[in-house]
Design a protein around this motif. Structure first.
Motif, PDB file in Angstrom:
ATOM      1  N   VAL A 190       0.833  -1.206   0.000  1.00 15.99           N
ATOM      2  CA  VAL A 190       0.000   0.000   0.000  1.00 15.99           C
ATOM      3  C   VAL A 190       0.867   1.255   0.000  1.00 15.99           C
ATOM      4  CG1 VAL A 190      -1.695   1.299   1.343  1.00 15.99           C
ATOM      5  CG2 VAL A 190      -1.955  -1.162   1.083  1.00 15.99           C
ATOM      6  N   THR A 191       1.953   1.236   0.785  1.00 20.29           N
ATOM      7  CA  THR A 191       2.857   2.407   0.843  1.00 20.29           C
ATOM      8  C   THR A 191       3.494   2.664  -0.510  1.00 20.29           C
ATOM      9  OG1 THR A 191       3.321   1.888   3.165  1.00 20.29           O
ATOM     10  CG2 THR A 191       4.835   3.375   2.048  1.00 20.29           C
ATOM     11  N   GLU A 192       3.959   1.591  -1.183  1.00 20.94           N
ATOM     12  CA  GLU A 192       4.560   1.742  -2.499  1.00 20.94           C
ATOM     13  C   GLU A 192       3.553   2.282  -3.513  1.00 20.94           C
ATOM     14  OE1 GLU A 192       7.654   1.429  -3.451  1.00 20.94           O
ATOM     15  OE2 GLU A 192       8.349   0.873  -1.438  1.00 20.94           O
ATOM     16  N   ALA A 193       2.315   1.811  -3.402  1.00 18.60           N
ATOM     17  CA  ALA A 193       1.280   2.300  -4.320  1.00 18.60           C
ATOM     18  C   ALA A 193       1.030   3.787  -4.117  1.00 18.60           C
ATOM     19  CB  ALA A 193      -0.012   1.510  -4.113  1.00 18.60           C
ATOM     20  N   GLN A 194       0.997   4.211  -2.855  1.00 15.89           N
ATOM     21  CA  GLN A 194       0.811   5.636  -2.576  1.00 15.89           C
ATOM     22  C   GLN A 194       1.960   6.465  -3.143  1.00 15.89           C
ATOM     23  OE1 GLN A 194       0.353   5.746   1.662  1.00 15.89           O
ATOM     24  NE2 GLN A 194      -1.823   5.167   1.605  1.00 15.89           N
ATOM     25  N   LYS A 195       3.212   5.964  -2.995  1.00 17.88           N
ATOM     26  CA  LYS A 195       4.362   6.676  -3.551  1.00 17.88           C
ATOM     27  C   LYS A 195       4.269   6.777  -5.072  1.00 17.88           C
ATOM     28  CE  LYS A 195       7.653   5.444   0.115  1.00 17.88           C
ATOM     29  NZ  LYS A 195       8.899   4.707   0.435  1.00 17.88           N
ATOM     30  N   VAL A 197       1.563   6.803  -6.920  1.00 18.79           N
ATOM     31  CA  VAL A 197       0.522   7.784  -7.273  1.00 18.79           C
ATOM     32  C   VAL A 197       1.069   9.202  -7.154  1.00 18.79           C
ATOM     33  CG1 VAL A 197      -1.713   8.715  -6.567  1.00 18.79           C
ATOM     34  CG2 VAL A 197      -1.387   6.250  -6.697  1.00 18.79           C
ATOM     35  N   LYS A 198       1.814   9.443  -6.088  1.00 19.03           N
ATOM     36  CA  LYS A 198       2.400  10.778  -5.914  1.00 19.03           C
ATOM     37  C   LYS A 198       3.366  11.097  -7.049  1.00 19.03           C
ATOM     38  CE  LYS A 198       2.020  10.992  -0.881  1.00 19.03           C
ATOM     39  NZ  LYS A 198       2.780  11.046   0.399  1.00 19.03           N
ATOM     40  N   SER A 199       4.177  10.110  -7.466  1.00 21.13           N
ATOM     41  CA  SER A 199       5.115  10.324  -8.574  1.00 21.13           C
ATOM     42  C   SER A 199       4.384  10.637  -9.864  1.00 21.13           C
ATOM     43  CB  SER A 199       5.992   9.084  -8.746  1.00 21.13           C
ATOM     44  OG  SER A 199       6.744   8.810  -7.581  1.00 21.13           O
ATOM     45  N   ILE A 200       3.286   9.923 -10.104  1.00 17.34           N
ATOM     46  CA  ILE A 200       2.495  10.168 -11.311  1.00 17.34           C
ATOM     47  C   ILE A 200       1.929  11.577 -11.302  1.00 17.34           C
ATOM     48  CG2 ILE A 200       0.394   9.487 -12.542  1.00 17.34           C
ATOM     49  CD1 ILE A 200       1.006   6.604 -11.659  1.00 17.34           C
ATOM     50  N   ARG A 201       1.435  12.003 -10.136  1.00 18.48           N
ATOM     51  CA  ARG A 201       0.899  13.363 -10.044  1.00 18.48           C
ATOM     52  C   ARG A 201       1.976  14.410 -10.322  1.00 18.48           C
ATOM     53  NH1 ARG A 201      -2.909  12.926  -4.591  1.00 18.48           N
ATOM     54  NH2 ARG A 201      -4.603  11.720  -5.585  1.00 18.48           N
ATOM     55  N   ARG A 202       3.172  14.214  -9.731  1.00 17.43           N
ATOM     56  CA  ARG A 202       4.254  15.157  -9.969  1.00 17.43           C
ATOM     57  C   ARG A 202       4.633  15.171 -11.453  1.00 17.43           C
ATOM     58  NH1 ARG A 202       6.335  13.113  -4.966  1.00 17.43           N
ATOM     59  NH2 ARG A 202       7.719  11.716  -6.121  1.00 17.43           N
ATOM     60  N   GLY A 203       4.680  13.996 -12.075  1.00 13.38           N
ATOM     61  CA  GLY A 203       5.001  13.916 -13.494  1.00 13.38           C
ATOM     62  C   GLY A 203       3.987  14.638 -14.361  1.00 13.38           C
TER      63      GLY A 203
END
Length: 270
Positions: A190-195, A197-203
């Motif tokens: 779950v933690t990796e998935a959250q990270k 998602v955050k990377s995708i948003r920043r991209g």
């Protein structure tokens, strides 16, 4: 002499009471066995009498109306049962009546039950044979019940073994319920998935900024201006077409109103 006379009186009283009791017993037994009163006979042929004995009751609509007089073996597969029934119930037992063997309660004596038969049929006559229904074979039923009980016992033991393995943390369900490693790995996922998602948003945010910067670049500025001009022309074209359609509708409406007014004038002149 007095003692002998007293003894004789006592013996006489005892004999009288015993004789009276004997007569009462004979009367009660005879009444139950239909030895007194008018009766008639019916016969039923069964493949299995199921423990029925002479002297057992015959029941009609839940009332004892007679007794089993005799059971005669006709062949190696059939037996004929003679039923001694009170004559007063003869009008109610119709042709087509059915006899069956049942029990008086769960563990009671066997008895014969008779149904009334067809409603508009004629009553049975003395010596008639009625249709017989074969009794339920309790031995077969008990064997089936015992088989079901054995299977249920096996299934219960298997379920108990499965529950024991789950309680010990064995198998997938046991590890899911009692192992912390699985919960830890799920938390990591779950933690990796959250990270991610955050990377995708920043991209995506960076991509938007890059596209905006490209619009203002002097090399691509003309390309984006041409696209904007083409988009404006397309919008203006659609607006003009919409206005033309509105004008056509307005003209057709006015034409219809003028036609209605002319028709009203002609009707007035007439």
């Amino acid at each position: 002499m007095q003692q002998k006379s007293k003894q004789k009186i006592k013996v006489g009283i005892f004999a009288t009471v015993a004789f009276a009791l004997l007569l009462i017993g004979i009367f009660l037994i005879g009444r139950n066995k239909n030895m007194f009163g008018s009766t008639f006979l019916l016969y039923g042929t069964f493949k299995n009498v199921g423990g029925l004995q002479a002297g057992n009751n015959v029941r009609f609509v839940g009332i004892d109306v007679g007794t089993v007089e005799s059971i005669e073996i006709l062949s190696d597969t059939t037996a004929r049962v003679a039923l001694r029934i009170k004559e007063k119930v003869q009008p109610f037992i119709k042709k087509g009546a059915v006899a069956g063997i049942s029990s008086d309660g769960l563990m009671g004596d066997k008895l014969i039950t008779i149904s009334s038969g067809r409603e508009n049929a004629a009553p049975v006559e003395d010596g008639d044979s009625i249709h017989a229904v074969e009794p339920l074979d309790y031995d077969v039923v008990l064997s089936r019940v015992s088989g079901v009980a054995t299977n249920a016992e096996i299934i219960t033991e298997q379920l108990a073994g499965i529950a024991t393995q789950i309680n010990q943390g064995k198998g997938s369900i046991g590890r899911l319920l009692y192992s912390d490693s699985l919960a830890t790995s799920l938390e990591g996922t779950v933690t990796e998935a959250q990270k991610t998602v955050k990377s995708i948003r920043r991209g995506s945010d960076g991509f938007g900024e890059n596209m905006e910067a490209l619009k203002h670049n002097f090399l691509l500025r003309g390309y984006y201006k041409k696209k904007e001009k083409a988009a404006r022309k397309e919008a203006e074209k659609k607006e003009k077409e919409a206005e033309k359609q509105a004008e056509k509708k307005e003209k057709s409406r006015k034409k219809g109103e003028s036609g209605d007014s002319s028709s009203l004038k002609m009707s007035k002149e007439d």
